[in-house]
Design an enzyme around this catalytic site. Structure first.
Site, PDB file in Angstrom:
ATOM      1  N   ALA A  74       0.854  -1.189   0.000  1.00  0.00           N
ATOM      2  CA  ALA A  74       0.000   0.000   0.000  1.00  0.00           C
ATOM      3  C   ALA A  74       0.892   1.242   0.000  1.00  0.00           C
ATOM      4  O   ALA A  74       2.098   1.164   0.246  1.00  0.00           O
ATOM      5  CB  ALA A  74      -0.912  -0.003   1.221  1.00  0.00           C
ATOM      6  N   GLY A 119       0.073  -5.132   0.472  1.00  0.00           N
ATOM      7  CA  GLY A 119      -0.959  -5.057  -0.556  1.00  0.00           C
ATOM      8  C   GLY A 119      -0.573  -5.731  -1.850  1.00  0.00           C
ATOM      9  O   GLY A 119      -1.440  -6.215  -2.589  1.00  0.00           O
TER      10      GLY A 119
END
Length: 269
Positions: A74, A119
């Site tokens: 992320a 992520g």
């Protein structure tokens, strides 16, 4: 079919495969909000494949630009300015992307070169299967930031490698190389370099493209549905999938071709 144009993605048709490259190498292809929005838009478009019996591509390959990273994770710089409500909205938007990937009517392969952390690992696990280069590395390092996985890692990692191994990787934040990822079942195949990685992914899509498109789509739906069911309920779901497939024009053609001892010409419906 128009796949669209995107600020953070490169989309290129290669034979029967659609190659999607997250093109933010300066941030190691981190999942900034702009990347998430582009992925959301693209998966919306790809959900229409096959609805009109047209199959412009038979599979999707997702990779990252540059030599260092698939997706580093992320975007922590963006997250640092979020409150908990904004963080939840960020996570939910990415959940929509991953659920759309799982629901696509064609298989999706993650072609992982370099970092697939946080992520990035979660995006890869939302694909049908993972191929990796020898220099790939995987992990859920969120605990190092006082966080927990937010894009599906708590769910999909245990589905891939079992609950015990998932706990170990998430609790320690440990990073593993592609050879270890292959050993524990997170990765399907490991390739020497990025060129052979992408070629291997494309070759698998071409192999799948010789099969009935509706059968592959129905099989994907059935596997996704059955994954969370007990044996009895899973068998009932399989019967429903079998009946659905049996009624397709692809099935009629496939069975007729087998009896006639000729190559099938699947109509895609």
């Amino acid at each position: 079919m128009d796949f669209g144009t995107y600020k953070t993605l490169l989309v290129e048709k290669r034979g029967n495969a659609l190659l999607v490259t997250i093109n933010q190498p300066e941030s190691l292809n981190a999942l900034a909000a702009a990347v998430v929005e582009d992925l959301h838009a693209l998966t919306g478009v790809l959900g229409g494949i096959g609805r009109d019996a047209q199959w412009p591509v038979r599979g999707v390959i997702i990779t990252g630009a540059g030599e260092k990273s698939f997706v580093a994770g992320a975007n922590i710089l963006e997250m640092n300015s979020m409150d908990s409500a904004a963080a939840a909205a960020y996570g939910r938007r990415m959940h929509e992307v991953t659920l759309r990937l799982e629901a696509l009517p064609v298989p999706v392969i993650a072609a992982v070169n370099g970092f697939a952390l946080g992520g990035g690992c979660e995006l890869a696990m939302a694909c049908d299967f993972l191929y990796a280069s020898a220099n790939a590395s995987f992990g859920q390092p969120e605990v190092n930031l006082g966080l927990v996985p937010g894009f599906g890692g708590s769910v999909r990692l245990q589905q891939r490698v079992g609950i015990g191994m998932a706990r170990e990787l998430i609790f320690t934040g440990r990073r593993i190389k592609s050879a270890e990822a292959l050993r524990i079942g997170l990765v399907n195949q490991v390739f020497e370099d990025v060129e052979s990685l992408l070629a291997g992914a494309k070759n698998t899509i071409e192999e799948i493209a010789a099969k009935a498109p509706t059968a592959v789509s129905n099989a994907k739906d059935a596997i996704n549905e059955i994954a969370g069911l007990n044996v009895a309920d899973g068998l009932e779901a399989e019967v429903r999938s079998f009946m659905k497939a049996f009624e397709t024009a692809d099935s009629v053609e496939g069975r007729a071709a087998f009896v006639a001892k000729r190559a099938p010409e699947f109509p895609g419906r």
